[in-house]
Design an enzyme around this catalytic site. Structure first.
Site, PDB file in Angstrom:
ATOM      1  N   SER A 233       0.838  -1.210   0.000  1.00 48.12           N
ATOM      2  CA  SER A 233       0.000   0.000   0.000  1.00 48.12           C
ATOM      3  C   SER A 233       0.864   1.247   0.000  1.00 48.12           C
ATOM      4  O   SER A 233       1.918   1.278   0.627  1.00 48.12           O
ATOM      5  CB  SER A 233      -0.865   0.029   1.257  1.00 48.12           C
ATOM      6  OG  SER A 233      -1.477   1.285   1.398  1.00 48.12           O
TER       7      SER A 233
ATOM      8  N   ARG B 127      -1.179   4.736  -0.535  1.00 51.66           N
ATOM      9  CA  ARG B 127      -2.210   5.645  -0.039  1.00 51.66           C
ATOM     10  C   ARG B 127      -2.797   5.222   1.319  1.00 51.66           C
ATOM     11  O   ARG B 127      -2.930   6.042   2.221  1.00 51.66           O
ATOM     12  CB  ARG B 127      -3.388   5.752  -1.036  1.00 51.66           C
ATOM     13  CG  ARG B 127      -3.168   6.742  -2.142  1.00 51.66           C
ATOM     14  CD  ARG B 127      -3.833   6.260  -3.396  1.00 51.66           C
ATOM     15  NE  ARG B 127      -3.141   5.059  -3.838  1.00 51.66           N
ATOM     16  CZ  ARG B 127      -2.035   5.077  -4.596  1.00 51.66           C
ATOM     17  NH1 ARG B 127      -1.566   6.206  -5.011  1.00 51.66           N
ATOM     18  NH2 ARG B 127      -1.423   3.967  -4.938  1.00 51.66           N
ATOM     19  N   THR B 128      -3.165   3.959   1.429  1.00 48.98           N
ATOM     20  CA  THR B 128      -3.875   3.529   2.638  1.00 48.98           C
ATOM     21  C   THR B 128      -2.970   3.691   3.853  1.00 48.98           C
ATOM     22  O   THR B 128      -3.379   4.236   4.878  1.00 48.98           O
ATOM     23  CB  THR B 128      -4.371   2.076   2.467  1.00 48.98           C
ATOM     24  OG1 THR B 128      -5.156   2.042   1.277  1.00 48.98           O
ATOM     25  CG2 THR B 128      -5.187   1.614   3.646  1.00 48.98           C
TER      26      THR B 128
ATOM     27  N   HIS C 178     -13.500  -2.628  -0.778  1.00 50.79           N
ATOM     28  CA  HIS C 178     -12.601  -1.536  -0.381  1.00 50.79           C
ATOM     29  C   HIS C 178     -13.465  -0.329   0.013  1.00 50.79           C
ATOM     30  O   HIS C 178     -13.501   0.679  -0.689  1.00 50.79           O
ATOM     31  CB  HIS C 178     -11.686  -1.189  -1.563  1.00 50.79           C
ATOM     32  CG  HIS C 178     -10.477  -0.384  -1.209  1.00 50.79           C
ATOM     33  ND1 HIS C 178     -10.152  -0.009   0.083  1.00 50.79           N
ATOM     34  CD2 HIS C 178      -9.497   0.143  -1.990  1.00 50.79           C
ATOM     35  CE1 HIS C 178      -9.027   0.695   0.071  1.00 50.79           C
ATOM     36  NE2 HIS C 178      -8.609   0.811  -1.166  1.00 50.79           N
TER      37      HIS C 178
ATOM     38  N   GLN D 255     -12.189   3.441   0.221  1.00 50.20           N
ATOM     39  CA  GLN D 255     -11.950   4.053  -1.085  1.00 50.20           C
ATOM     40  C   GLN D 255     -13.243   4.675  -1.624  1.00 50.20           C
ATOM     41  O   GLN D 255     -13.264   5.814  -2.087  1.00 50.20           O
ATOM     42  CB  GLN D 255     -11.444   2.983  -2.066  1.00 50.20           C
ATOM     43  CG  GLN D 255     -11.180   3.507  -3.455  1.00 50.20           C
ATOM     44  CD  GLN D 255     -10.018   4.473  -3.506  1.00 50.20           C
ATOM     45  OE1 GLN D 255      -8.921   4.154  -3.077  1.00 50.20           O
ATOM     46  NE2 GLN D 255     -10.243   5.678  -4.029  1.00 50.20           N
TER      47      GLN D 255
ATOM     48  N   ASN E 222     -12.975  -5.746  -6.262  1.00 49.84           N
ATOM     49  CA  ASN E 222     -13.312  -5.232  -4.935  1.00 49.84           C
ATOM     50  C   ASN E 222     -13.844  -3.794  -4.955  1.00 49.84           C
ATOM     51  O   ASN E 222     -14.681  -3.415  -4.138  1.00 49.84           O
ATOM     52  CB  ASN E 222     -12.100  -5.369  -3.982  1.00 49.84           C
ATOM     53  CG  ASN E 222     -10.772  -4.973  -4.607  1.00 49.84           C
ATOM     54  OD1 ASN E 222     -10.710  -4.400  -5.707  1.00 49.84           O
ATOM     55  ND2 ASN E 222      -9.675  -5.280  -3.915  1.00 49.84           N
TER      56      ASN E 222
ATOM     57  N   ASP F 212      -9.929   0.805 -12.766  1.00 50.51           N
ATOM     58  CA  ASP F 212      -8.954   0.258 -11.806  1.00 50.51           C
ATOM     59  C   ASP F 212      -8.082  -0.734 -12.583  1.00 50.51           C
ATOM     60  O   ASP F 212      -8.416  -1.099 -13.733  1.00 50.51           O
ATOM     61  CB  ASP F 212      -9.719  -0.434 -10.660  1.00 50.51           C
ATOM     62  CG  ASP F 212      -8.797  -0.972  -9.559  1.00 50.51           C
ATOM     63  OD1 ASP F 212      -7.616  -0.576  -9.506  1.00 50.51           O
ATOM     64  OD2 ASP F 212      -9.271  -1.802  -8.748  1.00 50.51           O
TER      65      ASP F 212
ATOM     66  N   MET G 175      -4.069  -6.891  -6.617  1.00 51.91           N
ATOM     67  CA  MET G 175      -3.066  -7.532  -5.761  1.00 51.91           C
ATOM     68  C   MET G 175      -3.499  -8.979  -5.503  1.00 51.91           C
ATOM     69  O   MET G 175      -4.670  -9.221  -5.211  1.00 51.91           O
ATOM     70  CB  MET G 175      -2.951  -6.769  -4.438  1.00 51.91           C
ATOM     71  CG  MET G 175      -2.313  -5.416  -4.598  1.00 51.91           C
ATOM     72  SD  MET G 175      -2.232  -4.499  -3.037  1.00 51.91           S
ATOM     73  CE  MET G 175      -3.798  -3.656  -3.009  1.00 51.91           C
TER      74      MET G 175
ATOM     75  N   LEU H  89      -6.213   4.304  -7.952  1.00 51.02           N
ATOM     76  CA  LEU H  89      -4.745   4.253  -7.919  1.00 51.02           C
ATOM     77  C   LEU H  89      -4.284   3.082  -7.038  1.00 51.02           C
ATOM     78  O   LEU H  89      -4.986   2.769  -6.073  1.00 51.02           O
ATOM     79  CB  LEU H  89      -4.125   5.575  -7.446  1.00 51.02           C
ATOM     80  CG  LEU H  89      -4.573   6.832  -8.212  1.00 51.02           C
ATOM     81  CD1 LEU H  89      -3.871   8.060  -7.618  1.00 51.02           C
ATOM     82  CD2 LEU H  89      -4.269   6.747  -9.708  1.00 51.02           C
TER      83      LEU H  89
ATOM     84  N   ARG I 214      -9.052  10.222   0.602  1.00 51.67           N
ATOM     85  CA  ARG I 214      -8.934   9.005   1.403  1.00 51.67           C
ATOM     86  C   ARG I 214      -8.723   9.393   2.866  1.00 51.67           C
ATOM     87  O   ARG I 214      -9.386   8.879   3.761  1.00 51.67           O
ATOM     88  CB  ARG I 214      -7.751   8.151   0.922  1.00 51.67           C
ATOM     89  CG  ARG I 214      -7.977   7.399  -0.371  1.00 51.67           C
ATOM     90  CD  ARG I 214      -9.031   6.316  -0.230  1.00 51.67           C
ATOM     91  NE  ARG I 214      -8.691   5.368   0.825  1.00 51.67           N
ATOM     92  CZ  ARG I 214      -7.838   4.333   0.684  1.00 51.67           C
ATOM     93  NH1 ARG I 214      -7.279   4.095  -0.486  1.00 51.67           N
ATOM     94  NH2 ARG I 214      -7.581   3.519   1.689  1.00 51.67           N
TER      95      ARG I 214
HETATM   96  N1  NVA Z   1      -8.377  -3.621  -7.155  1.00 49.95           N
HETATM   97  C1  NVA Z   1      -7.122  -3.129  -6.646  1.00 49.95           C
HETATM   98  C2  NVA Z   1      -7.350  -1.917  -5.807  1.00 49.95           C
HETATM   99  C3  NVA Z   1      -6.094  -1.291  -5.271  1.00 49.95           C
HETATM  100  C4  NVA Z   1      -6.360  -0.121  -4.407  1.00 49.95           C
HETATM  101  C5  NVA Z   1      -6.434  -4.229  -5.861  1.00 49.95           C
HETATM  102  O1  NVA Z   1      -7.113  -4.902  -5.068  1.00 49.95           O
HETATM  103  O2  NVA Z   1      -5.232  -4.428  -6.041  1.00 49.95           O
HETATM  104  N1   CP Z   2      -6.174   3.136  -3.498  1.00 51.84           N
HETATM  105  C1   CP Z   2      -5.439   2.459  -2.601  1.00 51.84           C
HETATM  106  O1   CP Z   2      -5.938   1.762  -1.722  1.00 51.84           O
HETATM  107  O2   CP Z   2      -4.101   2.649  -2.733  1.00 51.84           O
HETATM  108  P1   CP Z   2      -2.941   1.821  -1.995  1.00 51.84           P
HETATM  109  O3   CP Z   2      -3.008   0.420  -2.514  1.00 51.84           O
HETATM  110  O4   CP Z   2      -1.688   2.535  -2.368  1.00 51.84           O
HETATM  111  O5   CP Z   2      -3.215   1.865  -0.538  1.00 51.84           O
END
Ligand code: NVA
Ligand code: CP
Length: 308
Positions: free
Chosen positions: A52, A54-55, A130, A133, A161, A222, A227, A263, A290
């Site tokens: 991560s 941002r989070t 999520h 977000q 998600n 997205d 991930m 992002l 966020r």
């Molecule tokens: N759908 C993406 C969102 C990332 C913020 C993931 O789960 O990787």
């Molecule tokens: N949008 C989001 O959750 O970004 P990170 O994966 O960088 O936390």
């Protein structure tokens, strides 16, 4: 009783609107560099089983700004659900901390964490959803559009998600929500059905991108491989090739349309560099929000749980 934020539907419509209002107040305070020490002497444990930017930074910066201390536990620290049972971590952290935020793979682990923790749990993403977000996203739409009355939101790409969380929001606020995805990449079926049963939003799942984007207030995308799916990236790149958000797709809406992305973006795949950098792109406002949305969520949870 303690409250959690695992799904957007954990909040009523009124609670969502109150949280957005508080987020706007906290944002103004933050911009003025005013102090807001509501979490003085409190701590937030942040569990990350996935990467991560941002989070992590938004939760840590936000909780610190609110006077508290945030602890980061990375993918190699706990081994939650593997090295140690989720329900044990839930009870141990409840003895040390005041709030816990987690980013996990399996959604059932998030539910288990919330069940066994005696402190509020905030979902910072699972394979299923999520919610933080999407709270930040609707705040961003409110700021740019001036209202959130039936916006037409067209999500383009993988029914992942992010989409499941939009569908949960559609149970609480009236949206015209369209997911344009390749065949076989639809969002979770129970989640679609539940949003349709509530009946306050229009929900359309389609494979016809060009028709879908007509009259869109927002086009949102997205990554094609989330991930945990990065080994499928090459295969998905072929399957999703017709679902790129580019300048031509943006023009097809026939009106002024905002571009949004949670992002991190993979420029040249799901979105072009030109769209990311265009005046209509509000991706960095989303990213900023966020923090303000999450600050408001944590304050509300702490108030409702009788912690502050
Ligand atoms: N759908 C993406 C969102 C990332 C913020 C993931 O789960 O990787
Ligand atoms: N949008 C989001 O959750 O970004 P990170 O994966 O960088 O936390």
């Amino acid at each position: 009783m303690k409250r959690d934020f695992i799904h957007i539907t954990d909040f009523t419509t009124e609670e969502i609107l109150d949280t957005l209002e508080l987020a706007r107040e906290l944002k103004e305070k933050f911009h003025k560099k005013d102090k807001h020490h509501i979490f003085k002497d409190r701590s937030l444990a942040m569990i990350f089983a996935k990467p991560s930017a941002r989070t992590r930074v938004s939760f840590e910066t936000g909780f610190t700004w609110m006077g508290g201390h945030a602890l980061y536990l990375g993918p190699n620290d706990i081994g939650i659900g593997k090295r140690e049972a989720v329900k044990d971590i839930a009870r141990v952290f409840s003895r040390y901390n005041d709030v816990v935020m987690a980013r996990l793979f399996e959604h059932k682990h998030m539910l288990e964490l919330a069940k066994h923790a005696t402190i509020p749990v905030v979902n910072g993403l699972t394979d299923y959803n999520h919610p933080c977000q999407i709270m930040a996203d609707i705040l961003t739409i409110l700021e740019h559009r001036g209202n959130i009355d039936d916006p037409k939101i067209v999500y383009v790409g993988d029914g992942n998600n992010i989409v499941n969380s939009w569908l949960k929001l559609a149970e609480r606020l009236s949206l015209d929500f369209v997911c344009a995805c390749p065949d076989g990449f639809e969002p979770d079926e129970d989640t679609i059905n539940s949003a349709r049963e509530v009946g306050i939003s229009n929900i359309n799942i389609t494979h016809d991108l060009k028709s879908a984007v007509k009259d869109a207030d927002v086009i949102y995308t997205d990554v094609w491989a989330s991930m945990g799916q990065k080994d499928e990236a090459e295969t998905r790149e072929k399957l999703f090739a017709d679902f790129q958000v580019n300048e031509d797709i943006m023009k097809l809406t026939g009106k002024d349309t905002y571009f949004m992305h949670c992002l991190p973006a993979e420029r040249g795949r799901e979105v072009t560099d030109g769209v990311m950098e265009a005046d209509y792109s509000i991706v960095f406002d989303q990213a900023e929000n966020r923090m303000h949305a999450q600050n408001a969520i944590m304050v509300k949870l702490a108030e409702w749980s009788g912690i502050i």
